[in-house]
Design a protein around this motif. Structure first.
Motif, mmCIF file in Angstrom:
data_model
loop_
_atom_site.group_PDB
_atom_site.id
_atom_site.type_symbol
_atom_site.label_atom_id
_atom_site.label_comp_id
_atom_site.label_asym_id
_atom_site.label_seq_id
_atom_site.Cartn_x
_atom_site.Cartn_y
_atom_site.Cartn_z
ATOM 1 N N UNK A 180 -12.622 -47.454 -49.202
ATOM 2 C CA UNK A 180 -11.663 -47.248 -48.779
ATOM 3 C C UNK A 180 -11.474 -45.848 -47.727
ATOM 4 N N UNK A 181 -12.857 -44.596 -48.701
ATOM 5 C CA UNK A 181 -12.974 -43.544 -47.708
ATOM 6 C C UNK A 181 -13.769 -43.828 -45.994
ATOM 7 N N UNK A 182 -13.798 -45.129 -45.814
ATOM 8 C CA UNK A 182 -14.249 -45.321 -44.286
ATOM 9 C C UNK A 182 -15.668 -44.792 -44.217
ATOM 10 N N UNK A 183 -16.112 -45.025 -45.273
ATOM 11 C CA UNK A 183 -18.109 -43.610 -45.057
ATOM 12 C C UNK A 183 -18.265 -44.819 -46.452
ATOM 13 N N UNK A 184 -19.142 -46.041 -45.924
ATOM 14 C CA UNK A 184 -20.000 -46.307 -46.315
ATOM 15 C C UNK A 184 -21.188 -46.171 -47.453
ATOM 16 N N UNK A 185 -21.739 -46.117 -48.270
ATOM 17 C CA UNK A 185 -22.712 -45.802 -48.817
ATOM 18 C C UNK A 185 -24.016 -47.417 -48.716
ATOM 19 N N UNK A 186 -24.940 -47.084 -47.642
ATOM 20 C CA UNK A 186 -25.737 -48.311 -47.379
ATOM 21 C C UNK A 186 -26.675 -48.660 -48.713
ATOM 22 N N UNK A 187 -27.527 -47.698 -49.008
ATOM 23 C CA UNK A 187 -28.958 -47.651 -50.339
ATOM 24 C C UNK A 187 -28.866 -48.732 -51.339
ATOM 25 N N UNK A 188 -27.539 -49.774 -50.956
ATOM 26 C CA UNK A 188 -27.397 -50.884 -52.229
ATOM 27 C C UNK A 188 -27.695 -51.789 -51.004
ATOM 28 N N UNK A 189 -27.288 -52.095 -50.146
ATOM 29 C CA UNK A 189 -27.070 -53.201 -49.005
ATOM 30 C C UNK A 189 -29.044 -54.177 -48.723
ATOM 31 N N UNK A 190 -28.891 -54.933 -48.759
ATOM 32 C CA UNK A 190 -29.883 -55.536 -48.496
ATOM 33 C C UNK A 190 -29.754 -57.022 -48.114
ATOM 34 N N UNK A 191 -30.712 -58.246 -47.261
ATOM 35 C CA UNK A 191 -30.702 -59.126 -46.549
ATOM 36 C C UNK A 191 -31.407 -60.506 -47.974
ATOM 37 N N UNK A 192 -30.707 -61.187 -47.979
ATOM 38 C CA UNK A 192 -31.076 -62.752 -48.730
ATOM 39 C C UNK A 192 -32.233 -63.730 -48.154
#
Length: 542
Positions: A530-542
């Motif tokens: 909701x703050x507009x600042x996204x933490x990307x450390x958990x993101x991955x591609x399946x």
């Protein structure tokens, strides 16, 4: 050539060029930014690279020196704060501090820091580093450290400065002493601007140099910045949280046009796009290769009226502007169901919202009456500043400006639309150079203080209060609300504050939007914060 193969080719070419440049002159610096290593040196392959398409470039990458979302979007992944928000909300969680304790009187905060954390330059993170950062900010100036001034009542020599001292009581413990209780203190500390930077890097570089070569403790480290093109960050191999980040590299790609950004996503040139037009949401949802994300609404888009400039120094003129503008038509035309009409400076999801306020109806005749009372029955000429980039709270600033221009014309106000490059726009507007300007705000911490005090209090004129509006009664209420620990009492104070703001009308509140993003269907564990600042450390591609 497929997107992934193309990225691999570009990365190989980048390595070759970098090796040639280093062999010819190790000391030569790049005007496009520094950074150690390349994607390939970090072991990246194309499948582990996320290309994030966004509407504009960053202003700087030192989080304390910026207020724009495009900068904080990047720094959120390079720096960390003492406490952190939850993945999808603004609850307080451990960050660089593993634990914290608050004294009974609310004046002393003690933080026990995480062990084994290092900065991207290899320097150890410790209590001395925390003290160094806070002393840097507290001894700063309003033209540099806007957020520090806004959140902590000024700087060390200012009467309203909340923080009395920051002390390292041992190598891994920091103690904050406050002059008065501040209810949102922990939420303020969790905000992205207060990411802890490497003292060594700060000492070796000027503020401007550090803003182009940032060094934090985050899951990603800085690689390169090509202005108005891309920012590249890569996995920090010595990151303290085991197994993170899951991506090897993130590329923030600047694509100003919303439609061009969506086309880039559909063609596979990027993996994630923000600023999706509400009218394009059905197209995204119908595409099996894509997925749609909704960012929780915690924002406001508004028309600011600089109260120190004639004729906007007259409250009747500002009220007339509010009556003259058809907010509902703007929301219907440009947000297409993904926003609600704003009547207050903060959204209804924030505690303390005053729903009893009716706001200003669209009433051109009432606007004309007020202009007549102000001695401007024949109207006047003005400049209307339109944002050059799409923002979450306003998908198309130019078109919104044109709609407002048309509304104002109907009551005799001749508004000339002007704009500037984004960084210049913000700089000139904050200096009070605009008659009226389109802007907005995405909440940093989920507290009413972050909207009302930060954006409209006289303490913040020249930083986040771009309208130069001041009202002593409002100021006293907001400081009282900051210091009040009883939630019900705080909420009542904020409701009273919104009534004052309504009457003085330094803004024309326009909309609270639900921003849309779209991504590759194979993108996993992305959470639109909701703050507009996204933490990307958990993101991955399946």
């Amino acid at each position: 050539m497929s997107k992934k193969s193309w990225l691999f080719f570009v990365l190989l070419l980048t390595v070759s060029i970098a090796l040639i440049a280093c062999s010819s002159d190790d000391e030569e610096s790049s005007e496009e930014g520094g950074g150690e290593g390349t994607a390939e040196e970090g072991g990246s392959d194309a499948e582990d690279t996320l290309v994030f398409g966004r509407g504009g470039d960053s202003v700087a990458l030192d989080p304390i020196m910026v207020t724009d979302g495009e900068s904080l979007k990047v720094t959120r992944n390079l720096f960390e704060t003492l406490v952190e928000f939850g993945r999808d909300d603004t609850t307080i969680n451990p960050g660089l501090a593993a634990e914290h304790a608050v004294s009974e009187d609310g004046l002393t905060y003690t933080f026990n820091l995480q062990e084994g954390v290092t900065f991207h330059d290899g320097e150890p993170f410790n209590a001395a580093a925390v003290v160094y950062n806070f002393e840097r900010w507290a001894n700063g100036t309003e033209d540099k450290f806007y957020y520090y001034q806004s959140m902590f009542g000024g700087f060390s020599d200012d009467e309203g400065h909340v923080i009395e001292s920051v002390t390292a009581t041992d190598e891994m413990t920091v103690e904050f002493k406050l002059k008065r209780p501040q209810a949102p203190f922990l939420k303020n500390l969790a905000m992205s601007p207060f990411g802890i930077a490497s003292p060594k890097a700060l000492e070796e570089m000027s503020d401007d140099e550090f803003g182009e070569n940032p060094v934090g403790t985050g899951p990603f480290k800085f690689v390169e910045w090509k202005r108005n093109d891309r920012i590249v960050i890569e996995k920090y191999d010595d990151y303290w949280q085991e197994g993170l980040p899951k991506l090897d590299q993130v590329i923030f790609s600047s694509i100003p046009e919303n439609s061009a950004r969506l086309n880039a996503l559909m063609s596979g040139d990027i993996d994630l796009a923000d600023g999706i037009n509400p009218s394009d949401s059905s197209q995204v949802e119908a595409n099996a290769d894509l997925q749609l994300f909704e960012r929780p609404s915690m924002n406001v888009g508004y028309l600011g009226l600089t109260t120190t400039r004639e004729p906007f120094d007259d409250p009747k003129v500002r009220q007339a502007m509010n009556y003259a503008i058809d907010r509902q038509a703007i929301v219907d035309a440009f947000f297409e169901g993904s926003a609600e009409v704003a009547k207050n400076p903060m959204p209804s999801v924030i505690s303390g919202y005053n729903d009893d306020i009716e706001g200003y109806d669209y009433d051109p005749e009432k606007a004309k009456e007020l202009l007549e009372e102000a001695g401007l029955g024949d109207g006047f000429d003005m400049e209307l500043w339109a944002m050059p980039v799409p923002r979450p709270y306003m998908p198309d600033g130019q078109k919104v400006a044109e709609a407002i221009q048309n509304n104002l014309s109907a009551v005799g106000i001749n508004a000339e639309i002007v704009t500037y490059e984004w960084a210049t726009y913000l700089e000139k507007a904050s200096a009070g150079e605009a008659d009226a300007f389109l802007l907005g705000w995405t909440g940093d911490n989920g507290d009413a203080d972050n909207f009302l005090y930060v954006l409209l209090d006289q303490d913040n004129i020249g930083s986040n209060n771009y309208t130069y509006y001041e009202n002593q009664e409002l100021h006293d209420l907001l400081i009282e609300a900051q210091s009040e620990v009883n939630e019900d009492t705080r909420n009542q104070l904020y409701m009273e504050a919104q009534e004052i703001i309504l009457e003085d009308a330094p803004w024309v509140p326009l909309a609270h939007s639900t921003p849309l993003l779209a991504g590759d269907a194979n993108l996993m564990d992305f959470v639109a914060h909701p703050t507009g600042s996204d933490l990307l450390m958990d993101v991955y591609f399946k």
